[in-house]
Every structure is written in C-alpha cells, then in structure tokens.
Design an enzyme around this catalytic site. Sequence first.
Site, PDB file in Angstrom:
ATOM      1  N   ARG A  37      11.100  11.728 -66.489  1.00 40.14           N
ATOM      2  CA  ARG A  37      11.376  12.897 -65.643  1.00 40.14           C
ATOM      3  C   ARG A  37      11.501  14.180 -66.459  1.00 40.14           C
ATOM      4  O   ARG A  37      11.146  15.253 -65.973  1.00 40.14           O
ATOM      5  CB  ARG A  37      12.637  12.670 -64.821  1.00 40.14           C
ATOM      6  CG  ARG A  37      12.354  11.698 -63.701  1.00 40.14           C
ATOM      7  CD  ARG A  37      13.552  11.553 -62.814  1.00 40.14           C
ATOM      8  NE  ARG A  37      13.160  10.815 -61.622  1.00 40.14           N
ATOM      9  CZ  ARG A  37      14.017  10.192 -60.834  1.00 40.14           C
ATOM     10  NH1 ARG A  37      15.303  10.213 -61.113  1.00 40.14           N
ATOM     11  NH2 ARG A  37      13.587   9.564 -59.771  1.00 40.14           N
ATOM     12  N   GLY A 350       9.056   4.413 -54.918  1.00 39.71           N
ATOM     13  CA  GLY A 350       9.585   4.040 -56.221  1.00 39.71           C
ATOM     14  C   GLY A 350       9.051   2.716 -56.745  1.00 39.71           C
ATOM     15  O   GLY A 350       8.611   2.623 -57.898  1.00 39.71           O
ATOM     16  N   GLY A 373      12.174   8.924 -52.281  1.00 44.12           N
ATOM     17  CA  GLY A 373      12.637   9.390 -50.974  1.00 44.12           C
ATOM     18  C   GLY A 373      11.854  10.591 -50.480  1.00 44.12           C
ATOM     19  O   GLY A 373      11.440  10.650 -49.320  1.00 44.12           O
TER      20      GLY A 373
HETATM   21  P1  ADP Z   1       8.587   1.495 -52.340  1.00 41.23           P
HETATM   22  O1  ADP Z   1       9.835   1.640 -53.201  1.00 41.23           O
HETATM   23  O2  ADP Z   1       7.336   1.670 -53.150  1.00 41.23           O
HETATM   24  O3  ADP Z   1       8.647   2.335 -51.095  1.00 41.23           O
HETATM   25  P2  ADP Z   1       9.644  -0.799 -51.010  1.00 41.23           P
HETATM   26  O4  ADP Z   1      11.000  -0.496 -51.550  1.00 41.23           O
HETATM   27  O5  ADP Z   1       9.403  -0.593 -49.575  1.00 41.23           O
HETATM   28  O6  ADP Z   1       8.535  -0.033 -51.867  1.00 41.23           O
HETATM   29  O7  ADP Z   1       9.293  -2.323 -51.273  1.00 41.23           O
HETATM   30  C1  ADP Z   1       9.366  -2.928 -52.508  1.00 41.23           C
HETATM   31  C2  ADP Z   1       9.976  -4.300 -52.419  1.00 41.23           C
HETATM   32  O8  ADP Z   1       9.308  -5.123 -51.478  1.00 41.23           O
HETATM   33  C3  ADP Z   1       9.854  -4.996 -53.760  1.00 41.23           C
HETATM   34  O9  ADP Z   1      11.139  -5.186 -54.302  1.00 41.23           O
HETATM   35  C4  ADP Z   1       9.179  -6.315 -53.416  1.00 41.23           C
HETATM   36  O10 ADP Z   1       9.707  -7.423 -54.103  1.00 41.23           O
HETATM   37  C5  ADP Z   1       9.401  -6.442 -51.928  1.00 41.23           C
HETATM   38  N1  ADP Z   1       8.419  -7.334 -51.311  1.00 41.23           N
HETATM   39  C6  ADP Z   1       7.086  -7.279 -51.386  1.00 41.23           C
HETATM   40  N2  ADP Z   1       6.513  -8.318 -50.753  1.00 41.23           N
HETATM   41  C7  ADP Z   1       7.532  -9.072 -50.252  1.00 41.23           C
HETATM   42  C8  ADP Z   1       7.595 -10.282 -49.504  1.00 41.23           C
HETATM   43  N3  ADP Z   1       6.498 -10.943 -49.143  1.00 41.23           N
HETATM   44  N4  ADP Z   1       8.834 -10.747 -49.167  1.00 41.23           N
HETATM   45  C9  ADP Z   1       9.935 -10.087 -49.528  1.00 41.23           C
HETATM   46  N5  ADP Z   1       9.947  -8.947 -50.238  1.00 41.23           N
HETATM   47  C10 ADP Z   1       8.754  -8.432 -50.597  1.00 41.23           C
HETATM   48 MG    MG Z   2      11.819   0.862 -52.965  1.00 43.22          MG
END
Ligand code: ADP
Ligand code: MG
Length: 393
Positions: A37, A350, A373
């Site tokens: 950052r 993230g 966010g």
């Molecule tokens: P971002 O931070 O990019 O917005 P999210 O926080 O929505 O992404 O999602 C990330 C999480 O989703 C990861 O920790 C990952 O392990 C989880 N995840 C992905 N596929 C599955 C699944 N099939 N079952 C449970 N958790 C999942």
């Molecule tokens: Mg996330």
Amino acid sequence: MAKLTIKDIDLKNKTVLVRADFNVPQDKDLNITDDTRIRATVPTLKYILDSGAKKLIVMSHLGRPDGKRVDKYSLKPVALRLQELLGVPVKFLNDCVGDNIKQEADAAKERVVLLENLRFHAEEELNDAGFAKQLASLADVYVNDAFGTAHRAHASTEGVTHFLKSSAGFLLEKEIKYLGGAVTNPEKPFMVILGGSKVSDKIGVIENLLPKCDAIIVGGGMAYTFLKAQGKSIGNSKLEKDKLDLAKSILGKAKALKKEIILPVDHVVVDTIDANAKSEIAGENIPDGKIAVDIGPKTIELFEDKLKSAKTIVWNGPVGIFEMDAFSKGSLAIAKFISGLKATTIIGGGDTAAAVAKFKLEDKMTHIATGGGASLEYLEGKVLPGVAALTEK
Ligand code: ADP
Ligand code: MG
C-alpha cells in the site's frame, strides 16, 4: 474522467495535502509485513515532489484505534519505510491537528511530512467539519490517493474537500478509470465472474451488473445456493437457505433480461474441508454428505468457452477454496485463462486479489483493485463519497 486529477493542477510552490492509504499489516513487533500500500502511492508522491511542490504533507489511518491514541497504531514505522521508498527525508509529526502541528509542518526543513494516525481523533470518522478545516489549513491543495477508504465520508476523504481544491492521485484515478469504465461503459462482450463464499455478499453486484453485462459466471460457495434453487442436489456444500428465494428471483430476472447465468456442471468434492482431504469429482448432482470445494474439469472448460470471446471481464470471488492448494485448481485455471485473453481484465475483492497474487499473475491482469470494500461498492453502482467530493474538471 470528470474529476480533477493531479495532472490538472499547478503544484509549483504549493503545499500539497495527500490522503494516502497506509493501513499496512504489521507483526507483533510492529514491523511492516507487507508494504504494497505504501509502494502503491509512491508514484503520486514522487510526481508531486517532481512538480516543484513546496511541501508534501501526507495523512492516513492505520488500524482501528476508535478515536483515541493507541501506540500500536502509530504511523511512525510507516514514516521510516516511506523515507526509504521515496529516497528523501520524511518528518514524522506525532499528531495530525492542532496549532503546534501547523507550525511544525511549516517549519520542517524536510519537504515531506507524515502526520500521525487520523483515527486517533473520533472527529475523523465522524466527518467533523472543524476537524476537516484544521486538516485543510495545513495546505493549499488536496489530493486523494486512498481508494480503500473512498467509500467512507470521513473528514480526510470528504470533509476536507469543502475547503481545498481537490484532485485524484494516480492510484485513485486508475481505480476510477477501470472500475468506473467497467460499470458505465464496458467494451462488449462484458462477462462477470462471481465466486466467494456467500451469495449475500454479492447481491448488490449481481443486481447492478446483470443489466449491463452479457453473462454472469458463478462459481465458489455462492454457486450452491443457486444450484439448490434449480432443484439440484448439493450434498453438504455451502448453502444460504434464506437466500434460496432470492437466487430463484435472480435466475428469473436474468431470463427476462435474456442474460445468461452460468453455473458449475461438475465439482471437486470432499467429506470434510481439510487441506489433505481425499477429493473426487462429482457431476451435476452432488452425493449426500459431500462438500463442493472447487469447480470440476468440465466446468473449467465450460467457463473458458464462455469467457473466450469477452472483451471486458470483472472477476470478484474465487471459484474454490483457493487457500488450500488442492482446491485452488479451478481459480488458477480461470486466472491463467483470462490473463491470456485480449480483454480488459479487472480483479476486485480482497481474496480474489490474494488469489491472483498467489498464482503470480498480477502483472498479467489489466487492473487489480486495491480496496476490497470500496471496489465492491463501486461494482454495486454506489457513489463513493471520496470520489464524488473531488473538484469537477
Ligand atoms: P473477495 O474477498 O475477493 O470478495 P470473498 O470474500 O467473497 O472474495 O470470497 C472468498 C472466500 O470464498 C475464500 O476464503 C474461499 O475459500 C471461499 N470459497 C470459495 N469457494 C468456496 C466453496 N466452494 N465453499 C466454501 N467457501 C468457498
Ligand atoms: Mg473477502
């Protein structure tokens, strides 16, 4: 872009106040464990110095001190790192407002000044006008380069703009260009890949982007609520029961808009979520007791086939539990595939950014949004107060 950027303003002999996002992770001895950052804002800061600014005053928050002085959230370690990265001396001041601070900032022989954590004052997050005015009194012009906090109307992101000519730094400008471009004027076909654990986190993104995109490709934990809504068996995979009706209504809406929502057709399944769990491939219906942890090989093929013609791709949410190597194959395949396309590829969120970093494909994507966010709110079509408040061109 309709907002002023630093290239639009005369910085010569000006004192420039920059809101940066130096909210870096630290270990228990307060060593900075990842300075991404800080590095991200260096081009903006160097440009300001190279443009003949008299003085550069940088401010940021760090952690959640909740309006009081908490030593472990001091920005002092950041001052040292910033000095190394900029290659010029940085004067650290132990507060961000007050008469002394104005005097010390003015009197400092160093051209760069870093103020102490803004959130040591409750007025920062309350967007207190008096506090914002005190910050503004330190400088002649304001630059916001903190995309990660642009979705919050705080004194240092919004309040201060009422007192100074306000422009976007390079980092903020890039975020607006790519995220804003994707949501307002994407080159078509525009495909959205959504994953992650929960549907509920992504409802806003789906509702905003469904009318704008050509297709939404859904993987990850959120896919199972949709598959269940279609009457498929999902075993013990992630399910948000209270979102089944919503999933149905989204599928109906997509149909009415003639947009495709593409769901997995096979899955990597396990008995328990464990990095060493024995896995197998399940077809469209998942057997009782099994948990889907990644998309299967047929799904990878299907997703790639849909994505190959895309000109703009927004990806938010990994399509499997990528933190465990055994279940990262689907996310890796998608990351590799889109990085090789002649398309604008935008990574938001993230964990998605972390996944792309883990696969060492960061340099192969067009843009990786820095604020989880803030990028999500942008994709939801919300107005970011920190962006809206900047001076119009
Ligand atoms: P971002 O931070 O990019 O917005 P999210 O926080 O929505 O992404 O999602 C990330 C999480 O989703 C990861 O920790 C990952 O392990 C989880 N995840 C992905 N596929 C599955 C699944 N099939 N079952 C449970 N958790 C999942
Ligand atoms: Mg996330």
